[in-house]
Scaffold this active site. Structure first.
Site, PDB file in Angstrom:
ATOM      1  N   HIS A  38      16.392 -36.840  -6.058  1.00 32.29           N
ATOM      2  CA  HIS A  38      15.318 -37.623  -5.337  1.00 32.29           C
ATOM      3  C   HIS A  38      14.828 -36.450  -4.308  1.00 32.29           C
ATOM      4  CE1 HIS A  38      17.763 -41.242  -6.052  1.00 32.29           C
ATOM      5  NE2 HIS A  38      16.874 -41.604  -6.664  1.00 32.29           N
ATOM      6  N   SER A 187      22.369 -39.087 -10.997  1.00 36.49           N
ATOM      7  CA  SER A 187      21.987 -40.562 -10.648  1.00 36.49           C
ATOM      8  C   SER A 187      22.679 -41.205  -9.729  1.00 36.49           C
ATOM      9  CB  SER A 187      22.194 -41.207 -12.225  1.00 36.49           C
ATOM     10  OG  SER A 187      21.824 -42.424 -12.109  1.00 36.49           O
TER      11      SER A 187
END
Ligand code: AMP
Length: 284
Positions: A38, A187
Site C-alpha cells: 500500500h 497482503s
C-alpha cells in the site's frame, strides 16, 4: 495528515485546496491493514501529485464471504501512524453508513471477460461491489491520478473500464506487486495465516516463477498441468481455485505463446481458510 470521516468535510477541504492552486490530486483506495505494498502506492502518488488522499474502507459490498468480511483485520491506529510516517496528506475513513444508503442496491456490472471469469466467477458480485465503491470515491474525491496494485490484476482492468465507461478524467496507474523476501505477495490477509500455512503459501509465487522459467522449455499445456499439480502436491492445506495463463488484455486462456503475445499467469488458491491471489506477467 488530515483525517476525514465525512464526505462533505472532505469535499470542502479538497475544494479549498483546489482554489488555493493545488492542481494534482492523487488517490489511493485501500481496505486498511496497511503494508509496504500500500505504501508503495502512496509513494507513487506523492511523486506525481501535490496532494495524496488515501481511503481506508472495508467495503462490505465487495465481500461474498461474511466470515472474510468479519475477520478482515482493522488496525486503524497502526494504519494512521504508518500513513503519517510516509507523508500521506489526507486519510478518508468513512463509516459504511456514510458511503451507502440503507436501501441501496448493488448493480450488476458486466465488462465481459473482465468481470465474468476468475475473480468474477469465483467471487460472485465482488466486482459489482468494487465498481460501486470506487465510482463513489472517484465522484467524491475527483482525483487526477489514482493508484492500484497489479496484485489485483483484474481489479485494475475493471477500474480502467469504469474510468472509460464514465468518461472520467482520471489517470489510472498500475503499480508493481511488492513481495516478502520469500516471494509471497504482501497482503493484508497474510497475517491470518498460521506459521505452517505462511510457509506453505510460498508455493504460490514459486509456481508462478516456475511457469515463467519453463515457458521457453516446454509446451504451455504441460507447464500448466505441472504447475497445477505443484500447488497442491506439498500439502493438503493448499486448494487450487484457478491457475491459468491468459492473454493480458482479453483474459482468454492461451494455448500457445509467440513473440507478440502478452501473457499473464493468474492464480487463486486457498491456504487453509485464507484465499490468496497472485499473478505474474510472463511476456510483455
Ligand atoms: P486492499 O487494501 O487489499 O484493497 O488493496 C488496496 C490497494 O493496494 C489495491 O490497489 C491493491 O492492488 C494494492 N496492493 C495490495 N497488495 C499489494 C502488493 N503486495 N503490492 C502492491 N500493491 C498492493
Amino acid at each position: 495528515m488530515k483525517l476525514f470521516k465525512e464526505i462533505s468535510s472532505l469535499r470542502n477541504f479538497l475544494n479549498e485546496k483546489r482554489l488555493n492552486g493545488i492542481t494534482k490530486i492523487g488517490f489511493v483506495p485501500t481496505m486498511g491493514a496497511l503494508h509496504e505494498g500500500h505504501i508503495s502506492l502512496i509513494n507513487a502518488s506523492k511523486i506525481q501529485n501535490q496532494l495524496t488522499v488515501c481511503s481506508i474502507f472495508v467495503n462490505p459490498t465487495q465481500f461474498n464471504n461474511t466470515d472474510d468480511l468479519a475477520k478482515y483485520p482493522k488496525p486503524i491506529e497502526d494504519d494512521i501512524n504508518l500513513l503519517i510516517e510516509n507523508g500521506c496528506d489526507v486519510l478518508f475513513f468513512p463509516e459504511v453508513s456514510e458511503m451507502y444508503l440503507n436501501d441501496e442496491v448493488k448493480k450488476s456490472v458486466d465488462y465481459g471477460n473482465i468481470t465474468n471469469y476468475f475473480e468474477g466467477k469465483f467471487r460472485k458480485g465482488h466486482f459489482d461491489g468494487v465498481v460501486m465503491i470506487v465510482k463513489k470515491f472517484f465522484q467524491i474525491i475527483e482525483p487526477d491520478n489514482t493508484y492500484f496494485g497489479q496484485k489485483d490484476y483484474q481489479q485494475c482492468m475493471v477500474v480502467e473500464k469504469l474510468i472509460q465507461e464514465n468518461n472520467l478524467n482520471i489517470q489510472l496507474h498500475v503499480c508493481p506487486t511488492l513481495r516478502e523476501n520469500d516471494g509471497l505477495a504482501k497482503s493484508s490477509r497474510n497475517v491470518r495465516l498460521t506459521a505452517e500455512e505462511r510457509e506453505i503459501a510460498t508455493i504460490i509465487p514459486n509456481t508462478l516463477y516456475y511457469i515463467k522459467d519453463a515457458l521457453q522449455k516446454k509446451p504451455l499445456k504441460e507447464i500448466l498441468i505441472n504447475a497445477r499439480q505443484q500447488i497442491t502436491a506439498g500439502s493438503n492445506l493448499m486448494k487450487l481455485e484457478y491457475l491459468e495463463i491468459i492473454d493480458a488484455k482479453s483474459l482468454n486462456p492461451l494455448s500457445e505463446i509467440n513473440e507478440t503475445t502478452h501473457a499473464v499467469a493468474l492464480i487463486a488458491a486457498w491456504c487453509g481458510n485464507i484465499r490468496l491471489i497472485d499473478n505474474l506477467i510472463l511476456t510483455e
